[in-house]
Design an enzyme around this catalytic site. Structure first.
Site, PDB file in Angstrom:
ATOM      1  CB  SER A   1      15.323   1.067  10.107  1.00 63.46           C
ATOM      2  OG  SER A   1      16.204   0.045  10.499  1.00 63.46           O
TER       3      SER A   1
ATOM      4  CE  LYS B   1      13.866   0.071   7.040  1.00 63.25           C
ATOM      5  NZ  LYS B   1      14.624  -1.167   6.902  1.00 63.25           N
TER       6      LYS B   1
ATOM      7  CG  ASP C   1       2.440   8.174  11.812  1.00 61.74           C
ATOM      8  OD1 ASP C   1       1.539   7.548  11.233  1.00 61.74           O
ATOM      9  OD2 ASP C   1       2.244   8.914  12.797  1.00 61.74           O
TER      10      ASP C   1
ATOM     11  CG  HIS D   1      -0.317   0.202   2.515  1.00 64.09           C
ATOM     12  ND1 HIS D   1       0.447  -0.772   3.108  1.00 64.09           N
ATOM     13  CD2 HIS D   1      -0.296   1.255   3.370  1.00 64.09           C
ATOM     14  CE1 HIS D   1       0.907  -0.327   4.271  1.00 64.09           C
ATOM     15  NE2 HIS D   1       0.469   0.904   4.449  1.00 64.09           N
TER      16      HIS D   1
ATOM     17  CE  LYS E   1      11.448  -9.776  10.762  1.00 55.36           C
ATOM     18  NZ  LYS E   1      11.318  -8.644  11.680  1.00 55.36           N
TER      19      LYS E   1
HETATM   20  P1  NAD Z   1      19.347 -11.601  19.056  1.00 54.52           P
HETATM   21  O1  NAD Z   1      19.725 -12.753  18.222  1.00 54.52           O
HETATM   22  O2  NAD Z   1      20.292 -10.451  19.176  1.00 54.52           O
HETATM   23  O3  NAD Z   1      19.006 -12.054  20.568  1.00 54.52           O
HETATM   24  C1  NAD Z   1      18.083 -13.024  20.946  1.00 54.52           C
HETATM   25  C2  NAD Z   1      18.571 -13.691  22.221  1.00 54.52           C
HETATM   26  O4  NAD Z   1      17.542 -14.579  22.709  1.00 54.52           O
HETATM   27  C3  NAD Z   1      19.827 -14.550  22.016  1.00 54.52           C
HETATM   28  O5  NAD Z   1      20.818 -14.145  22.950  1.00 54.52           O
HETATM   29  C4  NAD Z   1      19.341 -15.988  22.258  1.00 54.52           C
HETATM   30  O6  NAD Z   1      20.333 -16.818  22.827  1.00 54.52           O
HETATM   31  C5  NAD Z   1      18.179 -15.759  23.207  1.00 54.52           C
HETATM   32  N1  NAD Z   1      17.194 -16.851  23.239  1.00 54.52           N
HETATM   33  C6  NAD Z   1      16.735 -17.609  22.232  1.00 54.52           C
HETATM   34  N2  NAD Z   1      15.805 -18.485  22.651  1.00 54.52           N
HETATM   35  C7  NAD Z   1      15.689 -18.300  23.992  1.00 54.52           C
HETATM   36  C8  NAD Z   1      14.892 -18.882  25.007  1.00 54.52           C
HETATM   37  N3  NAD Z   1      14.017 -19.848  24.739  1.00 54.52           N
HETATM   38  N4  NAD Z   1      15.010 -18.414  26.271  1.00 54.52           N
HETATM   39  C9  NAD Z   1      15.881 -17.426  26.561  1.00 54.52           C
HETATM   40  N5  NAD Z   1      16.651 -16.826  25.640  1.00 54.52           N
HETATM   41  C10 NAD Z   1      16.572 -17.251  24.372  1.00 54.52           C
HETATM   42  O7  NAD Z   1      17.929 -11.147  18.483  1.00 54.52           O
HETATM   43  P2  NAD Z   1      17.238  -9.720  18.608  1.00 54.52           P
HETATM   44  O8  NAD Z   1      17.598  -8.912  17.410  1.00 54.52           O
HETATM   45  O9  NAD Z   1      17.455  -9.168  19.976  1.00 54.52           O
HETATM   46  O10 NAD Z   1      15.704 -10.131  18.425  1.00 54.52           O
HETATM   47  C11 NAD Z   1      14.929 -10.669  19.497  1.00 54.52           C
HETATM   48  C12 NAD Z   1      13.449 -10.514  19.187  1.00 54.52           C
HETATM   49  O11 NAD Z   1      13.169  -9.118  18.977  1.00 54.52           O
HETATM   50  C13 NAD Z   1      12.967 -11.223  17.911  1.00 54.52           C
HETATM   51  O12 NAD Z   1      11.640 -11.644  18.110  1.00 54.52           O
HETATM   52  C14 NAD Z   1      12.990 -10.130  16.874  1.00 54.52           C
HETATM   53  O13 NAD Z   1      12.107 -10.378  15.809  1.00 54.52           O
HETATM   54  C15 NAD Z   1      12.537  -8.946  17.715  1.00 54.52           C
HETATM   55  N6  NAD Z   1      12.906  -7.625  17.165  1.00 54.52           N
HETATM   56  C16 NAD Z   1      14.200  -7.308  16.897  1.00 54.52           C
HETATM   57  C17 NAD Z   1      14.496  -6.040  16.401  1.00 54.52           C
HETATM   58  C18 NAD Z   1      15.918  -5.584  16.163  1.00 54.52           C
HETATM   59  O14 NAD Z   1      16.106  -4.393  15.876  1.00 54.52           O
HETATM   60  N7  NAD Z   1      16.925  -6.440  16.282  1.00 54.52           N
HETATM   61  C19 NAD Z   1      13.468  -5.124  16.148  1.00 54.52           C
HETATM   62  C20 NAD Z   1      12.148  -5.487  16.455  1.00 54.52           C
HETATM   63  C21 NAD Z   1      11.880  -6.747  16.968  1.00 54.52           C
END
Ligand code: NAD
Length: 472
Positions: free
Chosen positions: A363, A70, A99, A65, A106
């Site tokens: 971002s 992203k 916004d 849309h 993804k």
């Molecule tokens: P990351 O890989 O940096 O960290 C995730 C951590 O979770 C790791 O240290 C891993 O060992 C741990 N982990 C995995 N399974 C686990 C469990 N069952 N119990 C405890 N710890 C566990 O990833 P991230 O970038 O921090 O992303 C984490 C979540 O945040 C994801 O759902 C991702 O989609 C979401 N997210 C990330 C961003 C970003 O900017 N990186 C933005 C929005 C949402």
């Protein structure tokens, strides 16, 4: 329905349907918003040592849309089409809430990054990028990836380098991906942006006295207790910023290898150091090891921050959750069938599509910086600083008093890039929460924050579609 729980994408669709009834929007329009517009599933070979590994990967564009889309790229063994579709859909709603003028997308690569060397990961990343280029699934005006679980600025730098090699001479090539290292067309503040956004959101949510009284908490974030699941990018920065800027006590942490607890608060940086040295968070001096890593989710605390992966709070463990607020820093940590139980218990769930939107917000700032080919603050920093200096000197002259050097430097500072990024992020998180809360407060039939956030997103997205003139 897969097994006894809905799949991740079904969870997102279920939450969408729950909110859709409150919008009054036509059925066809809602259907168009709900579906994934494009799903690219690929398999490509990469030679690893003496073998060839056939890698399974995806890129999903959920909504066109807006001109471009992203969303992050995830490296994990759990990656599958359903998961990538769910995460892409969440990105659409997330961008609308804060916004950010993109549709959602993804990417996912089904690998365990820990099983590969840096060189091998680079080969996989470059090959994945090449596949995206071949199918026109990447570009500053097409689809702009970013980091997610299992990826970071290093992978984003490889993506840009691959893209720029193929698209030599494309002046805005740096905007094909965000979350890049600062010295490679990145922006200051992106690494910690999601965690910082979680903190700003929590601080705002907890600033409403009447809302906090309903769940038995006093107003304000200071002094509250927090438990974090997943000490990665999002979890670590949420913990660190909440402690340093919000005076929060992080009393429990769960990681892959287990969970620990300390009543009077953990020193998060000392814990990170301990994990680096020993390879584990367990046996951290002064803390208690919990029997199972999932036990951390059930600790008595004010704020529970699941920051690992989806489907962590299920209808099985939901009755045992004791937190007053759940901040969905990860995407999809609360399953749709667990949410009703949490709502009945009076727990406030602050939904992923709002609370973890700090990453995509910054971002977006990075993408704008790339298109403008200039660092934020470069034009105005010195001008503002000189103007404040003149003002302070005039006040000193008129009053006959002299301001101390520390106060003077605070009063006369012009904004750097990091100041502007953090201030833009703060404003975004506060404004978005106020919009969601307005929907919640003004509609007594809406019982939870996720539904309110969805309604807020749907109202904005439908506006874009209605402007196209194809829906009645
Ligand atoms: P990351 O890989 O940096 O960290 C995730 C951590 O979770 C790791 O240290 C891993 O060992 C741990 N982990 C995995 N399974 C686990 C469990 N069952 N119990 C405890 N710890 C566990 O990833 P991230 O970038 O921090 O992303 C984490 C979540 O945040 C994801 O759902 C991702 O989609 C979401 N997210 C990330 C961003 C970003 O900017 N990186 C933005 C929005 C949402």
């Amino acid at each position: 329905m897969s097994g006894k729980h809905p799949s991740f994408f079904q969870s997102v669709e279920r939450n969408f349907d729950k909110a859709a009834v409150h919008t009054g929007l036509p059925k066809g329009l809602l259907e168009q918003i709900k579906v994934c517009n494009a799903v690219y599933q690929m398999r490509f070979p990469v030679s690893i040592g003496d073998e060839v590994h056939v890698i399974e990967a995806y890129r999903v564009q959920h909504s066109h849309h807006r001109l471009h889309t992203k969303g992050g790229i995830r490296y994990a063994m759990s990656v599958n089409q359903d998961e990538v579709m769910a995460l892409a859909a969440l990105m659409t709603y997330k961008c609308a809430i804060v916004d950010v003028p993109f549709g959602g997308a993804k990417g996912g690569v089904k690998i365990n990054p820990k099983s590969y060397s840096e060189y091998e990961l680079e080969k996989i990343t470059r090959r994945y990028t090449t596949e995206l280029i071949r199918k026109n699934f990447i570009g500053p005006g097409i689809d702009v990836p970013a980091p997610d679980y299992g990826t970071g600025s290093r992978e984003m730098a490889w993506i840009l380098d691959t893209y720029a090699t193929f698209k030599h001479g494309e002046i805005d090539a740096a905007g094909c991906v965000t979350g890049k290292p600062v010295n490679q067309n990145g922006i200051r503040g992106r690494t910690e942006a999601t965690g910082r956004g979680v903190f700003y959101a929590l601080r705002e949510v907890m600033s409403f006295k009447e809302d906090m009284e309903k769940i038995g908490l006093t107003q304000g974030i200071a002094g509250k207790t927090m438990v974090i699941q997943g000490l990665g990018n999002v979890g670590y920065h949420t913990a660190n910023i909440s402690i340093n800027e919000g005076d929060v006590k992080v009393i429990g942490v769960a990681e892959y290898e287990g969970a620990i607890y300390k009543k009077d608060g953990l020193d998060i940086n000392a814990l990170m150091k301990h994990r680096k040295e020993t390879g584990s968070i367990m046996d951290f001096p002064g803390a208690t090891n919990l029997p199972k890593r999932e036990d951390a989710l059930e600790l008595e605390c004010d704020i529970l921050v699941p920051a690992a992966l989806e489907n962590q709070i299920t209808k099985e463990n939901a009755p045992r959750i004791k937190a007053k607020i759940i901040a969905e820093a990860a995407n999809g940590p609360v399953m749709a069938d667990a949410e009703d139980i949490l709502n009945d218990k009076g727990i406030i769930v602050i939904p992923d599509m709002y609370i973890n939107a700090g990453g995509v917000t910054v971002s977006y700032f990075e993408w704008l910086k790339n298109l403008s080919h200039m660092r934020f603050g470069r034009m105005e920093k010195r001008f503002n600083s000189n103007a404040y200096e003149n003002l302070v000197s005039t006040v000193e002259r008129l009053t006959g008093k002299v301001i101390g050097p520390k106060e003077r430097s605070i009063l006369t500072k012009g904004a750097d890039e990091i100041d502007l990024v953090n201030s833009g992020l703060e404003e975004t998180m506060i404004e978005a929460y106020r919009q969601i809360r307005d929907v919640f407060v003004s509609n007594p039939n809406i019982k939870d924050m996720r539904t309110a956030a969805f309604v807020s997103a749907l109202n904005k997205i439908s506006g874009d579609y209605l402007a196209l003139g194809i829906f009645p």
